[in-house]
Design a protein around this motif. Structure first.
Motif, short mmCIF file in Angstrom:
data_model
loop_
_atom_site.label_atom_id
_atom_site.label_comp_id
_atom_site.label_asym_id
_atom_site.label_seq_id
_atom_site.Cartn_x
_atom_site.Cartn_y
_atom_site.Cartn_z
N ALA A 5 0.95 -1.06 0.05
CA ALA A 5 -0.01 0.02 0.12
C ALA A 5 0.92 1.17 -0.08
O ALA A 5 0.57 2.31 -0.77
CB ALA A 5 -0.98 -0.07 1.28
N ALA A 6 1.96 1.29 0.74
CA ALA A 6 2.71 2.24 0.83
C ALA A 6 3.56 2.64 -0.49
O ALA A 6 3.63 3.80 -0.92
CB ALA A 6 3.79 2.20 2.06
N SER A 7 4.30 1.61 -1.27
CA SER A 7 4.66 1.91 -2.28
C SER A 7 3.69 2.03 -3.66
O SER A 7 3.96 2.68 -4.56
CB SER A 7 5.67 0.45 -2.58
OG SER A 7 4.78 -0.67 -2.63
N ASP A 8 2.60 1.11 -3.67
CA ASP A 8 1.61 1.42 -4.42
C ASP A 8 1.91 1.25 -5.75
O ASP A 8 1.53 2.12 -6.76
CB ASP A 8 0.53 2.72 -4.24
CG ASP A 8 -0.61 2.91 -4.79
OD1 ASP A 8 -1.38 1.55 -5.01
OD2 ASP A 8 -1.17 3.80 -5.21
N ARG A 9 2.78 0.28 -6.01
CA ARG A 9 3.15 0.18 -7.36
C ARG A 9 2.33 -0.83 -8.29
O ARG A 9 2.72 -1.92 -8.37
CB ARG A 9 4.74 -0.37 -7.49
CG ARG A 9 5.65 0.78 -7.09
CD ARG A 9 7.11 0.37 -7.17
NE ARG A 9 7.84 1.40 -6.99
CZ ARG A 9 9.38 1.42 -7.41
NH1 ARG A 9 9.95 0.43 -7.80
NH2 ARG A 9 9.96 2.34 -7.00
N GLY A 10 0.97 -0.48 -8.07
CA GLY A 10 0.30 -1.24 -8.77
C GLY A 10 -0.22 -1.36 -10.42
O GLY A 10 0.49 -0.62 -11.11
#
Length: 263
Positions: free
Chosen positions: A215-220
């Motif tokens: 969630a923190a990096s959010d590399r989706g």
């Protein structure tokens, strides 16, 4: 059948993650759930757990340890079909007809390996050929149809966390995007996700397990899709990406999609 609540989820092993599937069904209560990457032979699929929740209609196209798709439903499912768009016997498609005549196609498109070059990476060529076979099939679709699943392609620039950094990464390369575009054009498929979440708004459905804090990096990336025939898309009333599921116990790297229809 005046309404339909349809869910789709790449669960990445239905037996290992049965607990969160049950949690999701209890929470959202869709009429139908399409699963991809079930990773189980048909005889070992945990059908009893779904029956206990009211999903008495269970259709399977499974494979030991790999791939596999399933449709579990509160509604009757008829005229089942399994297309071998991989042309090698892998379990990646399951299609049915619903009581109102609508066709439902559940598909798990290959990931395509790591190198976006069919000469250096046969898996990438298989992915492109899979999409080409689906395109030829789409040209012959004549009834209202909804197609859902893990397409393993993020087509728009805003469908990934960084368009520039992922241009050479399988799932977002120009050739995959172009190939998926031909598939979409073959039946004028309506991308329901982007109908309800208009670009460039963020809309991811997958986050890698490699991130310590997804969630923190959010590399989706938006790899999971729901497409509908134009006449059927007009009946879609709502669409949701259930992102909180990515934080549940023993999560899949994908999250469920839900579209609601009114007829």
């Amino acid at each position: 059948m005046n309404t339909l609540k349809l869910a789709s989820w790449n669960i990445n092993s239905v037996r290992f993650r049965l607990g969160i599937v049950e949690q999701f069904l209890n929470q959202e209560s869709p009429d139908i759930l399409c699963l991809q990457e079930t990773k189980v032979e048909d005889g070992l699929f945990p059908a009893a757990a779904f029956h206990a929740l009211g999903y008495h209609h269970v259709l399977l196209n499974g494979q030991r340890m790999h791939h596999g798709v399933a449709i579990v439903s509160k509604l009757p499912l008829i005229e089942e079909e399994r297309n071998d768009w991989q042309a090698n016997g892998e379990a990646r498609h399951l299609g049915v007809r619903l009581p109102n005549g609508v066709r439902l196609e559940n598909v798990y498109i290959p990931a395509g390996g790591d190198i976006p070059n069919r000469d250096l990476n046969p898996k990438f060529g298989q992915k492109l050929d899979f999409l080409a076979r689906m395109t030829a099939w789409s040209e012959g679709v004549r009834v209202p149809t909804v197609m859902v699943g893990d397409f393993n392609v993020a087509p728009l620039e805003c469908d990934v966390w960084s368009h520039k950094q992922l241009l050479d990464v399988v799932s977002h390369t120009p050739i995959e995007v172009e190939t998926l575009g031909r598939l979409q054009a073959a039946h004028d498929w309506v991308d329901l996700g982007r109908r309800f979440v208009a670009p460039p708004e963020r809309c991811f459905t997958w986050w890698s397990y490699r991130a310590k804090d997804w969630a923190a990096s959010d590399r989706g990336r938006r790899l999971d899709h729901m497409w509908a025939s134009p006449e059927l898309a007009r009946h879609a009333t709502a669409h949701a990406v259930h992102e909180p599921c990515r934080s549940w116990l023993k999560p899949s790297d994908h999250v469920p999609l839900v579209t609601e229809f009114a007829f």
